[in-house]
Design a protein around this motif. Structure first.
Motif, mmCIF file in Angstrom:
data_model
loop_
_atom_site.group_PDB
_atom_site.id
_atom_site.type_symbol
_atom_site.label_atom_id
_atom_site.label_comp_id
_atom_site.label_asym_id
_atom_site.label_seq_id
_atom_site.Cartn_x
_atom_site.Cartn_y
_atom_site.Cartn_z
ATOM 1 N N LEU A 39 -5.948 16.516 5.745
ATOM 2 C CA LEU A 39 -7.400 16.686 5.769
ATOM 3 C C LEU A 39 -7.835 17.628 4.666
ATOM 4 N N ILE A 40 -8.883 17.243 3.942
ATOM 5 C CA ILE A 40 -9.555 18.138 3.003
ATOM 6 C C ILE A 40 -11.040 18.098 3.317
ATOM 7 N N THR A 74 2.078 4.630 8.431
ATOM 8 C CA THR A 74 3.022 5.692 8.062
ATOM 9 C C THR A 74 2.854 6.169 6.623
ATOM 10 N N GLN A 75 2.018 5.500 5.843
ATOM 11 C CA GLN A 75 1.777 5.941 4.472
ATOM 12 C C GLN A 75 1.060 7.301 4.481
ATOM 13 N N PRO A 76 1.200 8.077 3.401
ATOM 14 C CA PRO A 76 0.373 9.278 3.281
ATOM 15 C C PRO A 76 -1.103 8.900 3.260
ATOM 16 N N VAL A 77 -1.885 9.526 4.125
ATOM 17 C CA VAL A 77 -3.317 9.247 4.216
ATOM 18 C C VAL A 77 -4.078 10.563 4.128
ATOM 19 N N LEU A 78 -5.023 10.628 3.216
ATOM 20 C CA LEU A 78 -5.912 11.778 3.111
ATOM 21 C C LEU A 78 -7.259 11.430 3.721
ATOM 22 N N VAL A 108 0.832 -1.207 0.000
ATOM 23 C CA VAL A 108 0.000 0.000 0.000
ATOM 24 C C VAL A 108 0.865 1.256 0.000
ATOM 25 N N GLY A 109 0.659 2.097 -1.018
ATOM 26 C CA GLY A 109 1.408 3.342 -1.103
ATOM 27 C C GLY A 109 0.732 4.483 -0.378
ATOM 28 N N ARG A 110 -0.530 4.742 -0.738
ATOM 29 C CA ARG A 110 -1.289 5.848 -0.142
ATOM 30 C C ARG A 110 -2.714 5.377 0.098
ATOM 31 N N VAL A 111 -3.374 6.078 1.024
ATOM 32 C CA VAL A 111 -4.756 5.744 1.359
ATOM 33 C C VAL A 111 -5.568 7.030 1.390
ATOM 34 N N VAL A 112 -6.752 6.983 0.787
ATOM 35 C CA VAL A 112 -7.725 8.070 0.899
ATOM 36 C C VAL A 112 -8.947 7.517 1.621
ATOM 37 N N VAL A 113 -9.302 8.135 2.740
ATOM 38 C CA VAL A 113 -10.442 7.711 3.550
ATOM 39 C C VAL A 113 -11.523 8.786 3.427
ATOM 40 N N ILE A 114 -12.636 8.431 2.813
ATOM 41 C CA ILE A 114 -13.714 9.388 2.559
ATOM 42 C C ILE A 114 -14.779 9.236 3.628
ATOM 43 N N ASN A 115 -15.016 10.301 4.377
ATOM 44 C CA ASN A 115 -16.012 10.294 5.456
ATOM 45 C C ASN A 115 -15.848 9.055 6.337
ATOM 46 N N GLY A 116 -14.638 8.864 6.814
ATOM 47 C CA GLY A 116 -14.320 7.739 7.676
ATOM 48 C C GLY A 116 -13.996 8.202 9.082
ATOM 49 N N LEU A 129 -9.507 15.058 -5.283
ATOM 50 C CA LEU A 129 -8.821 13.783 -5.190
ATOM 51 C C LEU A 129 -7.616 13.741 -6.126
ATOM 52 N N LEU A 130 -7.810 14.143 -7.372
ATOM 53 C CA LEU A 130 -6.712 14.129 -8.334
ATOM 54 C C LEU A 130 -5.589 15.073 -7.918
ATOM 55 N N GLN A 131 -5.937 16.213 -7.365
ATOM 56 C CA GLN A 131 -4.915 17.163 -6.933
ATOM 57 C C GLN A 131 -4.055 16.559 -5.819
ATOM 58 N N TRP A 132 -4.692 15.936 -4.832
ATOM 59 C CA TRP A 132 -3.918 15.335 -3.741
ATOM 60 C C TRP A 132 -3.062 14.192 -4.249
ATOM 61 N N LEU A 133 -3.604 13.360 -5.116
ATOM 62 C CA LEU A 133 -2.823 12.259 -5.664
ATOM 63 C C LEU A 133 -1.615 12.769 -6.440
ATOM 64 N N ALA A 134 -1.798 13.857 -7.184
ATOM 65 C CA ALA A 134 -0.675 14.429 -7.928
ATOM 66 C C ALA A 134 0.375 15.002 -6.981
ATOM 67 N N GLU A 135 -0.075 15.661 -5.937
ATOM 68 C CA GLU A 135 0.852 16.289 -4.991
ATOM 69 C C GLU A 135 1.648 15.266 -4.192
ATOM 70 N N THR A 136 1.113 14.099 -3.986
ATOM 71 C CA THR A 136 1.782 13.087 -3.170
ATOM 72 C C THR A 136 2.391 11.965 -4.011
ATOM 73 N N ALA A 137 2.371 12.089 -5.324
ATOM 74 C CA ALA A 137 2.869 11.012 -6.187
ATOM 75 C C ALA A 137 4.349 10.760 -6.001
ATOM 76 N N LYS A 138 5.149 11.801 -5.896
ATOM 77 C CA LYS A 138 6.596 11.628 -5.793
ATOM 78 C C LYS A 138 6.995 10.918 -4.503
ATOM 79 N N PRO A 139 6.473 11.309 -3.318
ATOM 80 C CA PRO A 139 6.804 10.549 -2.105
ATOM 81 C C PRO A 139 6.384 9.096 -2.192
ATOM 82 N N ALA A 140 5.232 8.813 -2.834
ATOM 83 C CA ALA A 140 4.762 7.424 -2.957
ATOM 84 C C ALA A 140 5.728 6.605 -3.795
#
Length: 266
Positions: A229-230, A198-202, A105-113, A251-262
């Motif tokens: 948080l967004i 420890t992965q990037p999580v939005l 797992v590289g990154r996780v996005v949790v929507i209304n979690g 969602l696309l903006q956050w994924l683009a911003e965190t792509a390099k660390p992933a």
């Protein structure tokens, strides 16, 4: 478990796995596919015991079992590195995958979690469970949109909602399955384990969500080492449906911003 592949097909394409909430079915993500598929290999699936993944769930069904089922299904398709975008229950599956399969797992996005179930959300689930057990499937299904969508959006989409109600009644996952999945959802508590994720999580939330207070997402983001948080001002619990253009852009903006660390972490 059947996986559906959308978008990019080359072997090294970045993979984005979309995991639905309590309904469990892949069709929930239809409003996202056109925005995501030019950039990712997108994987959707019907969770075990729902939709095309018909099955009788065992007693003691848990979040760890849901995560393992998904990880195994992805591995059978040769997918061993991926990001997870999950709505409510699906987001918690993403957090569990981050704990149990950190190399995948590289990154996780949790929507209304959430980090742990709030008293308010527990009350909402009790109401829904009482409707299911003491009134019936049709009452449960008719009440569901009230927890998902803003009132004004519902008022403007009654024809659509009526058609969806009929579909959900016809394809209902079964009382036993739903109650076991709901128990797994309510029992999940990531507070003791947050430091290990420890992965990037939005944490992406809607401020007018009736089912899950937006503060739950803020608490989740604050507890995680690499949480962010967004907040969307409007859209309800299913804002990926009601305000999909705004949701997709964020969602696309956050994924683009965190792509390099992933990529560096892989």
């Amino acid at each position: 478990m059947q996986l559906d592949m959308h978008g990019l097909t080359h072997a090294d394409a970045p993979t984005l796995v979309l995991s639905s909430g309590l309904g469990g079915v892949a069709g929930f993500w239809q409003p996202q596919l056109a925005a995501l598929t030019p950039h990712y290999r997108v994987v959707t699936y019907d969770q075990r015991g729902t939709g095309r993944s018909a099955d009788t769930l065992p007693e003691g069904y848990s979040m760890a079992m849901m995560a393992r089922e998904l990880a195994d299904a992805l591995a059978r398709h040769g997918i061993t590195r991926y990001d997870i975008v999950g709505h409510a229950l699906g987001g918690l599956i993403g957090l569990q995958l981050a704990l149990d399969y950190p190399q995948q797992v590289g990154r996780v996005v949790v929507i209304n979690g959430w980090l742990a179930l709030s008293d308010h959300t527990a009350r909402c689930f009790r109401v829904r469970q009482d409707l299911l057990m003491h009134v019936g499937v049709e009452a449960f299904v008719r009440a569901q949109p009230l927890f998902l969508y803003p009132a004004e959006w519902l008022a403007q989409h009654q024809t659509r909602i009526t058609a969806e109600d009929a579909h959900h009644v016809t394809h209902f996952q079964g009382m036993e399955n739903l109650l076991r999945r709901l128990h797994a959802l309510k029992s999940a508590d990531f507070r003791p384990h947050a430091a290990r994720i420890t992965q990037p999580v939005l944490a992406l939330c809607s401020q007018d969500d009736l089912l899950v207070p937006w503060s739950c997402s803020a608490q989740l983001a604050q507890a995680l080492p690499n949480g962010s948080l967004i907040e969307m001002a409007w859209g309800g619990h299913a804002m990926s449906v009601t305000d999909s253009d705004n949701f997709n852009a964020l969602l696309l903006q956050w994924l683009a911003e965190t792509a390099k660390p992933a990529r560096q972490a892989s």
